[in-house]
Design a protein around this motif. Structure first.
Motif, PDB file in Angstrom:
ATOM      1  N   TRP A 157       6.456  -5.247   6.245  1.00  0.00           N
ATOM      2  CA  TRP A 157       5.407  -5.758   7.103  1.00  0.00           C
ATOM      3  C   TRP A 157       4.053  -6.484   6.163  1.00  0.00           C
ATOM      4  O   TRP A 157       2.800  -6.577   6.691  1.00  0.00           O
ATOM      5  CB  TRP A 157       4.796  -4.615   7.802  1.00  0.00           C
ATOM      6  CG  TRP A 157       4.414  -3.458   7.137  1.00  0.00           C
ATOM      7  CD1 TRP A 157       5.384  -2.597   6.427  1.00  0.00           C
ATOM      8  CD2 TRP A 157       3.180  -3.050   6.932  1.00  0.00           C
ATOM      9  NE1 TRP A 157       4.576  -1.652   5.829  1.00  0.00           N
ATOM     10  CE2 TRP A 157       3.415  -1.834   6.081  1.00  0.00           C
ATOM     11  CE3 TRP A 157       2.066  -3.201   7.430  1.00  0.00           C
ATOM     12  CZ2 TRP A 157       2.455  -0.967   5.684  1.00  0.00           C
ATOM     13  CZ3 TRP A 157       0.948  -2.438   7.003  1.00  0.00           C
ATOM     14  CH2 TRP A 157       1.182  -1.391   6.007  1.00  0.00           C
ATOM     15  N   ARG A 204      -3.042  -4.895  11.025  1.00  0.00           N
ATOM     16  CA  ARG A 204      -3.062  -3.755  10.126  1.00  0.00           C
ATOM     17  C   ARG A 204      -3.976  -3.797   9.011  1.00  0.00           C
ATOM     18  O   ARG A 204      -3.702  -4.698   8.208  1.00  0.00           O
ATOM     19  CB  ARG A 204      -1.644  -3.233   9.850  1.00  0.00           C
ATOM     20  CG  ARG A 204      -1.641  -1.891   8.913  1.00  0.00           C
ATOM     21  CD  ARG A 204      -1.979  -0.750   9.775  1.00  0.00           C
ATOM     22  NE  ARG A 204      -2.089   0.688   9.169  1.00  0.00           N
ATOM     23  CZ  ARG A 204      -1.414   1.503   8.892  1.00  0.00           C
ATOM     24  NH1 ARG A 204       0.149   1.152   8.680  1.00  0.00           N
ATOM     25  NH2 ARG A 204      -1.717   2.661   8.325  1.00  0.00           N
ATOM     26  N   VAL A 243       5.770   3.980   0.215  1.00  0.00           N
ATOM     27  CA  VAL A 243       5.171   2.823   0.946  1.00  0.00           C
ATOM     28  C   VAL A 243       4.579   3.135   2.230  1.00  0.00           C
ATOM     29  O   VAL A 243       5.524   3.765   2.984  1.00  0.00           O
ATOM     30  CB  VAL A 243       6.171   1.579   1.004  1.00  0.00           C
ATOM     31  CG1 VAL A 243       5.440   0.452   1.659  1.00  0.00           C
ATOM     32  CG2 VAL A 243       6.450   1.496  -0.450  1.00  0.00           C
ATOM     33  N   VAL A 244       3.425   2.950   2.609  1.00  0.00           N
ATOM     34  CA  VAL A 244       3.023   3.112   4.056  1.00  0.00           C
ATOM     35  C   VAL A 244       3.634   2.006   5.229  1.00  0.00           C
ATOM     36  O   VAL A 244       3.763   0.769   4.830  1.00  0.00           O
ATOM     37  CB  VAL A 244       1.390   2.714   4.207  1.00  0.00           C
ATOM     38  CG1 VAL A 244       0.673   3.309   5.208  1.00  0.00           C
ATOM     39  CG2 VAL A 244       0.624   3.780   2.962  1.00  0.00           C
ATOM     40  N   GLY A 245       4.250   2.778   5.901  1.00  0.00           N
ATOM     41  CA  GLY A 245       5.062   2.170   7.069  1.00  0.00           C
ATOM     42  C   GLY A 245       4.083   1.319   7.979  1.00  0.00           C
ATOM     43  O   GLY A 245       2.779   1.631   8.172  1.00  0.00           O
ATOM     44  N   PRO A 246       4.476   0.276   8.788  1.00  0.00           N
ATOM     45  CA  PRO A 246       3.918  -0.591   9.536  1.00  0.00           C
ATOM     46  C   PRO A 246       2.587   0.230  10.541  1.00  0.00           C
ATOM     47  O   PRO A 246       1.585  -0.040  10.887  1.00  0.00           O
ATOM     48  CB  PRO A 246       4.781  -1.404  10.446  1.00  0.00           C
ATOM     49  CG  PRO A 246       6.052  -1.305   9.871  1.00  0.00           C
ATOM     50  CD  PRO A 246       5.984  -0.259   8.803  1.00  0.00           C
ATOM     51  N   ASP A 247       3.437   1.256  11.244  1.00  0.00           N
ATOM     52  CA  ASP A 247       2.724   2.030  12.273  1.00  0.00           C
ATOM     53  C   ASP A 247       2.404   3.420  11.789  1.00  0.00           C
ATOM     54  O   ASP A 247       2.284   4.177  12.499  1.00  0.00           O
ATOM     55  CB  ASP A 247       3.514   2.029  13.544  1.00  0.00           C
ATOM     56  CG  ASP A 247       3.563   0.628  14.235  1.00  0.00           C
ATOM     57  OD1 ASP A 247       2.743  -0.139  14.193  1.00  0.00           O
ATOM     58  OD2 ASP A 247       4.746   0.142  14.305  1.00  0.00           O
ATOM     59  N   GLU A 248       2.378   3.551  10.491  1.00  0.00           N
ATOM     60  CA  GLU A 248       2.164   4.970   9.775  1.00  0.00           C
ATOM     61  C   GLU A 248       0.801   5.021   9.291  1.00  0.00           C
ATOM     62  O   GLU A 248       0.399   4.281   8.664  1.00  0.00           O
ATOM     63  CB  GLU A 248       3.183   5.145   8.680  1.00  0.00           C
ATOM     64  CG  GLU A 248       3.327   6.503   8.155  1.00  0.00           C
ATOM     65  CD  GLU A 248       4.661   6.420   7.093  1.00  0.00           C
ATOM     66  OE1 GLU A 248       5.208   7.505   7.539  1.00  0.00           O
ATOM     67  OE2 GLU A 248       4.532   5.654   6.346  1.00  0.00           O
ATOM     68  N   GLY A 249       0.151   6.349   9.721  1.00  0.00           N
ATOM     69  CA  GLY A 249      -1.047   6.714   9.072  1.00  0.00           C
ATOM     70  C   GLY A 249      -0.857   7.069   7.748  1.00  0.00           C
ATOM     71  O   GLY A 249       0.061   7.201   7.189  1.00  0.00           O
ATOM     72  N   LEU A 250      -1.997   7.193   6.875  1.00  0.00           N
ATOM     73  CA  LEU A 250      -1.887   7.110   5.550  1.00  0.00           C
ATOM     74  C   LEU A 250      -1.421   8.703   5.303  1.00  0.00           C
ATOM     75  O   LEU A 250      -0.602   8.885   4.446  1.00  0.00           O
ATOM     76  CB  LEU A 250      -3.205   6.902   4.850  1.00  0.00           C
ATOM     77  CG  LEU A 250      -3.828   5.551   5.373  1.00  0.00           C
ATOM     78  CD1 LEU A 250      -5.255   5.524   4.640  1.00  0.00           C
ATOM     79  CD2 LEU A 250      -3.001   4.469   4.744  1.00  0.00           C
ATOM     80  N   VAL A 278       0.888  -1.310  -0.109  1.00  0.00           N
ATOM     81  CA  VAL A 278       0.009  -0.021  -0.031  1.00  0.00           C
ATOM     82  C   VAL A 278       0.712   1.136  -0.110  1.00  0.00           C
ATOM     83  O   VAL A 278       2.126   1.273   0.886  1.00  0.00           O
ATOM     84  CB  VAL A 278      -0.767   0.008   1.195  1.00  0.00           C
ATOM     85  CG1 VAL A 278      -1.692   1.408   1.317  1.00  0.00           C
ATOM     86  CG2 VAL A 278      -1.807  -1.123   1.284  1.00  0.00           C
ATOM     87  N   PRO A 313      -3.344   3.325  12.125  1.00  0.00           N
ATOM     88  CA  PRO A 313      -2.664   2.034  12.523  1.00  0.00           C
ATOM     89  C   PRO A 313      -3.506   1.263  13.519  1.00  0.00           C
ATOM     90  O   PRO A 313      -3.383   0.182  13.493  1.00  0.00           O
ATOM     91  CB  PRO A 313      -1.257   2.396  12.977  1.00  0.00           C
ATOM     92  CG  PRO A 313      -1.043   3.654  12.371  1.00  0.00           C
ATOM     93  CD  PRO A 313      -2.547   4.501  12.097  1.00  0.00           C
TER      94      PRO A 313
END
Lengths: 222, 222
Positions: B6, B90, A48-55, A12, B83
């Motif tokens: 992830w 997620r 790329v959206v990180g694991p704990d990152e908001g959009l 994503v 998140p």
């Protein structure tokens, strides 16, 4: 909401459409792709959206990292997810956009000049992926918003004349606007107020300077 | 656009907000969750996007599978990706919405009646995840669209009176509308035309029946 079997190959991302007006032209911020697919081709900034990152946080970060542009109010545009939009894997991308005054848009000095640049919307190079479609939708949204919100008002500097506001509308719409009707419309919205100051512009008689009543707020016009 | 670390724990889903009007109330279609998290709680219908599935195709399929509702024109609303929105993993969800006449909404006969149902927007049960926020945004979008598009016109049957059209507006807005202004507005849009027929409604004098000039098309009103 069961476990998806294809998680390994799914990504994503966010893509960001930044419009500005320079030299009376609507321009777009592009970056040159360093990697495959579409290596060397121009594309929208994105990541790329990180694991704990908001959009939106992802969009803000990617924009800053790739272009140096920051402090921009990004609005979500649309999510693009056609299975074939990336030739290498499945990528679903959430697009954001903003219209930003050019004086607030300093590009990162460290970025190679050939890696990031402004392009007139009417003369875009070929774009990677479906970015051409994303840009078209963003422009369409901008034009719509012009008629039912104060998005262009927010684009102005602190003080501006009605002629300057009209010029912004004309550039985004790519067509002339009737001066008298425009003034009537702009004043009837009650979103701007006279500052009491005037500006002399060339040979014309001095023009009243206006300011936003509610700076930083895009109002929907009912 | 590099490989994301992830991927294994990421899911992309769609959630669908279906509005209808029944008994002069704006209602919403909900399903009861069979699995954790939020097992047994009401939620929007939705599902995981398949490897080769488009986003809208996923929404259409999930809606049909879970509720039996099909043939609905879904419009993308917004993508939700905080998140923490799913406690187990997620999940990024693309929300779709539609306003559909209730006579086109037959629920799947095989679905247990306690597993799918209509709820008045004003009396919703507690919803799973951030679905309450998704519903609020969909309603907000619907109300906005009412003022700058013909979305409510499309909601009408083949022939309708201006009073019936006004009633739909009043139900969605949850407030009374001035009859005279509404008629002036509705006719000025040039989206409807008289059929030449009339309908008698109780003790009132017969009312002209109208039809859409462009059925199936939601027009943006400039």
């Amino acid at each position: 909401m069961t476990q998806s079997p294809w998680d390994r190959s799914l990504a994503v991302t966010t893509d960001i459409v930044i419009f500005t007006i320079r030299d009376r032209k609507l321009e777009l911020l592009l970056v040159r792709r360093a990697a495959a697919p579409f290596q060397g081709q121009w594309a929208l900034p994105g990541g790329v959206v990180g694991p704990d990152e908001g959009l939106k946080a992802c969009a803000t970060r990617a924009l800053d990292e790739q272009t140096g542009v920051s402090g921009v109010y990004l609005e979500q545009l649309y999510t693009f997810g056609d299975p074939g939009r990336d030739p290498l894997r499945r990528v679903i991308s959430i697009a954001y956009y903003a219209l930003v005054p050019s004086d607030r848009l300093e590009l990162r000095a460290s970025a190679a000049p050939q890696a990031v640049g402004w392009f007139a919307l009417e003369q875009l190079p070929p774009l990677a992926f479906d970015h051409c479609e994303i840009v078209a939708l963003a422009h369409h949204r901008l034009v719509s918003k012009l008629t039912y919100s104060t998005i262009a008002f927010q684009f102005m500097g602190e003080k501006f004349t009605l002629s300057e506001l009209q010029a912004v509308h004309e550039i985004i719409l790519a067509q002339r606007v009737d001066k008298r009707n425009f003034r009537k419309w702009a004043l009837a919205l009650e979103q701007i107020e006279p500052t009491g100051e005037e500006r002399r512009d060339g040979k014309h008689r001095p023009a009243q300077l206006y300011r936003l009543k509610f700076p930083g707020r895009v109002e929907i016009i009912r």
